[in-house]
Design a protein around this motif. Structure first.
Motif, short mmCIF file in Angstrom:
data_model
loop_
_atom_site.label_atom_id
_atom_site.label_comp_id
_atom_site.label_asym_id
_atom_site.label_seq_id
_atom_site.Cartn_x
_atom_site.Cartn_y
_atom_site.Cartn_z
N TRP A 128 -1.49 -2.12 -9.13
CA TRP A 128 -0.48 -1.20 -8.61
C TRP A 128 -0.98 0.24 -8.69
CZ3 TRP A 128 3.67 -1.17 -5.71
CH2 TRP A 128 4.57 -0.12 -5.78
N MET A 129 -1.58 0.59 -9.81
CA MET A 129 -2.02 1.97 -9.98
C MET A 129 -3.19 2.30 -9.04
SD MET A 129 -1.46 2.94 -13.94
CE MET A 129 -2.64 1.91 -14.70
N ASN A 130 -3.94 1.27 -8.63
CA ASN A 130 -5.11 1.52 -7.79
C ASN A 130 -4.89 1.07 -6.35
OD1 ASN A 130 -7.19 2.58 -9.70
ND2 ASN A 130 -6.57 0.72 -10.77
N ARG A 131 -3.64 0.92 -5.95
CA ARG A 131 -3.37 0.33 -4.63
C ARG A 131 -3.96 1.14 -3.49
NH1 ARG A 131 1.46 2.36 -6.58
NH2 ARG A 131 2.46 3.91 -5.27
N SER A 132 -4.14 2.46 -3.72
CA SER A 132 -4.69 3.27 -2.63
C SER A 132 -6.14 2.89 -2.33
CB SER A 132 -4.62 4.75 -3.01
OG SER A 132 -5.37 4.98 -4.16
N LYS A 133 -6.80 2.25 -3.33
CA LYS A 133 -8.21 1.92 -3.13
C LYS A 133 -8.42 0.53 -2.51
CE LYS A 133 -9.17 4.70 -7.09
NZ LYS A 133 -8.68 4.42 -8.44
N ILE A 134 -7.35 -0.26 -2.39
CA ILE A 134 -7.49 -1.61 -1.85
C ILE A 134 -7.48 -1.54 -0.33
CG2 ILE A 134 -6.58 -3.98 -1.93
CD1 ILE A 134 -7.01 -3.15 -4.71
N GLN A 135 -8.50 -2.12 0.29
CA GLN A 135 -8.67 -1.94 1.73
C GLN A 135 -7.97 -2.97 2.60
OE1 GLN A 135 -9.75 0.77 2.71
NE2 GLN A 135 -10.82 1.53 0.91
N SER A 136 -7.93 -4.23 2.14
CA SER A 136 -7.35 -5.26 3.00
C SER A 136 -6.53 -6.21 2.15
CB SER A 136 -8.48 -6.05 3.67
OG SER A 136 -9.15 -6.80 2.68
N SER A 137 -5.78 -7.09 2.83
CA SER A 137 -4.93 -7.98 2.05
C SER A 137 -5.77 -8.97 1.24
CB SER A 137 -3.90 -8.67 2.93
OG SER A 137 -4.50 -9.71 3.64
N ASN A 138 -6.99 -9.27 1.70
CA ASN A 138 -7.88 -10.09 0.89
C ASN A 138 -8.30 -9.37 -0.39
OD1 ASN A 138 -7.96 -12.20 2.66
ND2 ASN A 138 -9.75 -11.42 3.77
N GLY A 139 -8.32 -8.04 -0.28
CA GLY A 139 -8.74 -7.23 -1.41
C GLY A 139 -7.83 -7.36 -2.62
N VAL A 140 -6.57 -7.76 -2.39
CA VAL A 140 -5.64 -7.89 -3.50
C VAL A 140 -6.12 -8.95 -4.48
CG1 VAL A 140 -3.30 -8.63 -4.11
CG2 VAL A 140 -3.65 -7.06 -2.20
N LYS A 196 0.83 -1.21 0.00
CA LYS A 196 0.00 0.00 0.00
C LYS A 196 0.86 1.26 0.00
CE LYS A 196 -3.98 0.84 1.48
NZ LYS A 196 -5.22 1.32 0.84
N ALA A 197 1.98 1.18 0.74
CA ALA A 197 2.85 2.34 0.87
C ALA A 197 3.69 2.55 -0.39
CB ALA A 197 3.75 2.16 2.09
N GLY A 198 3.55 1.63 -1.37
CA GLY A 198 4.28 1.83 -2.62
C GLY A 198 5.62 1.12 -2.67
N ASN A 199 5.81 0.12 -1.79
CA ASN A 199 7.06 -0.63 -1.78
C ASN A 199 7.06 -1.65 -2.93
OD1 ASN A 199 8.94 -2.75 -1.32
ND2 ASN A 199 9.10 -2.12 0.81
N GLU A 200 8.06 -1.47 -3.82
CA GLU A 200 8.09 -2.30 -5.01
C GLU A 200 8.38 -3.76 -4.73
OE1 GLU A 200 10.76 -1.76 -8.49
OE2 GLU A 200 9.61 0.10 -8.66
N SER A 201 9.24 -4.04 -3.74
CA SER A 201 9.55 -5.46 -3.50
C SER A 201 8.37 -6.17 -2.87
CB SER A 201 10.82 -5.69 -2.70
OG SER A 201 11.29 -4.52 -2.14
N ALA A 202 7.56 -5.43 -2.10
CA ALA A 202 6.35 -6.06 -1.55
C ALA A 202 5.41 -6.43 -2.70
CB ALA A 202 5.65 -5.12 -0.58
N PHE A 203 5.32 -5.53 -3.66
CA PHE A 203 4.47 -5.80 -4.83
C PHE A 203 5.03 -7.00 -5.61
CE2 PHE A 203 3.11 -4.43 -9.26
CZ PHE A 203 1.84 -4.98 -9.13
N GLU A 204 6.34 -7.07 -5.70
CA GLU A 204 6.98 -8.18 -6.39
C GLU A 204 6.58 -9.51 -5.75
OE1 GLU A 204 11.20 -7.76 -6.76
OE2 GLU A 204 11.45 -9.71 -7.74
N GLN A 205 6.56 -9.53 -4.39
CA GLN A 205 6.15 -10.76 -3.67
C GLN A 205 4.72 -11.13 -4.04
OE1 GLN A 205 8.23 -12.58 -1.87
NE2 GLN A 205 9.74 -11.05 -2.52
#
Lengths: 203, 322
Positions: A61-73, A17-26
């Motif tokens: 990635w572009m809409n990550r600010s709108k995702i509320q929970s980890s299930n939301g991914v 959510k904070a924009g960390n690229e390696s977290a997104f990579e995971q």
């Protein structure tokens, strides 16, 4: 273990959510192939399935600010995949493997129907998923092994037969059995077909 | 029929005759539930590490840079605006009257509302301009400086010339072309740029000239001026280019947005009386070159809209949607 898997998930999600690229990579590495597999089930076109799945991740990635929970991914990814597949099918861009026009239409119709009946609402999706994994763990040992090798590792029936030293027929029978059990367990998420399935197994 | 036939189908191994049997209604419900399980447990053997490196990481870095850039440009725009205001005030103080607009170009076209225009540029490139568009290029275009400016909507068919790239400038994005055809929507009032590539290859550039992505045919890039977000997706290109043939397809567009477009095409003023109507979504295709009363009839039949036409001598016709 220092952290519980669920804490780890939460941590990853917050980083993402904070924009960390390696977290997104995971997240990408965990979900990419399943999403490609999902799309391919409806498009029968691996390259197209891969490109739709990639689009889903870019938009996540572009809409990550709108995702509320980890299930939301996952719910975002599958909802995106569902609507991209539906769009694709409706514009008749899918190249059918059948020559028969009637069969082509039938396939389009069934695929849209299956896609339409998915509800990837975050809560429901995670429940449905938990149910699938719960049901898999309750399968008889051999049956579970075969199913995992076939569905999660993408192995061919012949390869599984060789690995477990059983016949191809027995592999097929075990996959059938696993799917049958799962579809019964999942019935409550498929209200439209619930009655029919029960009827089928009662008869 | 047993489950094994369905599994055979799901795995892609069933014959046509077997598929026909599955599709019979007796087995359909069962088939659907199995297919759902199959899809949710599916996977593929793609190399996710490679895809991450070659596709995803590259693309997200571009969009991030782009976003940051737009934050900067909005500050820059404010500063420039102050300068510009200062100059106008100075000039007015000196001369005592309003400043005149000076075009830095030797050729400029403004397409009136309700009309379209076709142009052929000195290099053989053809441009079709939709109504209400502005288009200009500089005097050195002939010498190989293929740079044009536009606002509104245009379809380009760019003459191939690998030595001299063709650049289209809009308010918020630039496009670099390598011999290709594509459609741009960049109307000032709509706060969005929408570009669709039909064939060839098209580079999308920031206003400072940095290339962020390159479109492949069938891709559409949308830049939203409000959220400053950029989205690339695959589209049915007909929807974006059919205006040339006079066919317009609306895909779930708000009636208020459609009204804005109709005002441009027919040079009328449209007032929507009911706010609920303004938000109603419309899906359908119309023939733009038909008279407006025929188009309004189509809307009346296919949506909950009713209309009233009020001719006003010496002014544009007023139409009420209610």
């Amino acid at each position: 273990m220092l952290v519980e898997p669920s804490d780890l998930n939460d941590f990853l999600f917050r980083q993402f959510k904070a924009g960390n690229e390696s977290a997104f990579e995971q997240l990408f590495k965990a979900h990419y192939n399943p999403v490609v597999g999902f799309c391919n089930q409806f498009l029968s076109d691996h390259d197209k399935a891969a490109s739709l799945a990639q689009e889903a991740f870019i938009n996540l990635w572009m809409n990550r600010s709108k995702i509320q929970s980890s299930n939301g991914v996952k719910s975002f990814l599958y909802t995106f995949a569902k609507s991209s597949c539906l769009n694709f099918i409706r514009h008749k861009k899918v190249v059918s493997k059948y020559e028969d026009r009637h069969l082509q239409d039938m396939e389009t119709k069934i695929n849209s129907e299956v896609l339409d009946s998915f509800d990837f609402d975050a809560l429901e999706f995670s429940e449905m998923e938990a149910l699938i994994f719960q049901s898999i763990s309750e399968l008889p040992e051999k049956c579970r092994q075969v199913f995992m090798l076939s569905r999660f590792e993408g192995k061919k029936n012949k390869e599984i037969a060789d690995e477990l030293e059983i016949s191809v027929k027995s592999v097929e029978a075990n996959i059938t059995r696993a799917l049958k059990t799962l579809s019964v367990k999942l019935a409550e998420y498929l209200p439209a077909v619930l009655v029919e399935i029960i009827m089928h197994y009662m008869s | 029929m047993d489950h094994q036939q369905i599994i055979k189908y799901l795995a892609g191994n069933a014959s046509e005759a077997e598929v026909k049997e599955i599709s019979s209604s007796d087995h359909k419900a069962e088939f659907i539930s199995l297919k759902k399980v199959y899809a949710l447990t599916a996977t593929s053997a793609e190399d996710s590490k490679r895809v991450w490196k070659e596709e995803i990481a590259r693309r997200i870095r571009r969009t991030d840079n782009l976003r940051r850039l737009y934050t900067y440009t909005s500050y820059a725009a404010i500063i420039v605006l102050f300068f510009a205001l200062g100059m106008v005030v100075q000039k007015q103080l000196k001369s005592g009257r309003g400043s005149e607009m000076v075009y830095a170009s030797n050729m400029a076209v403004d397409v009136p509302l309700g009309q379209m225009s076709n142009l052929t540029l000195p290099d053989g490139t053809t441009v079709q301009l939709n109504s209400g568009s502005h288009f200009a290029y500089a005097g050195n275009f002939k010498e190989g400086e293929r740079v044009v400016e536009m606002e509104g909507e245009a379809f380009f068919n760019v003459a191939k010339d690998p030595e001299h790239p063709f650049v289209v400038k809009t308010k918020s994005l630039d496009f670099k072309v390598y011999g290709t055809s594509f459609n741009i929507q960049a109307y000032d009032g709509e706060n969005e740029v929408n570009t669709t590539l039909i064939e060839g290859s098209l580079g999308v550039l920031s206003k400072s000239g940095k290339e962020y992505t390159r479109l492949v045919p069938g891709e559409n890039i949308n830049y939203n001026g409000t959220s400053k977000e950029l989205t690339v997706k695959n589209v049915n290109t007909d929807i974006y280019t059919s205006w040339q043939k006079g066919l317009i397809t609306f895909r779930n567009e708000k009636l208020s947005d459609i009204a804005k477009k109709m005002e441009r095409w027919y040079n009328v003023e449209i007032q929507i009386e009911d706010p609920k109507l303004a938000d109603e979504l419309y899906f359908g295709t119309i023939m733009k070159n038909k008279p407006i009363d025929q188009i309004l009839e189509v809307f009346k039949m296919t949506s909950s809209l009713d209309y009233r036409i009020v001719p006003r001598p010496g002014k544009t016709t007023l139409i009420y949607w209610e």
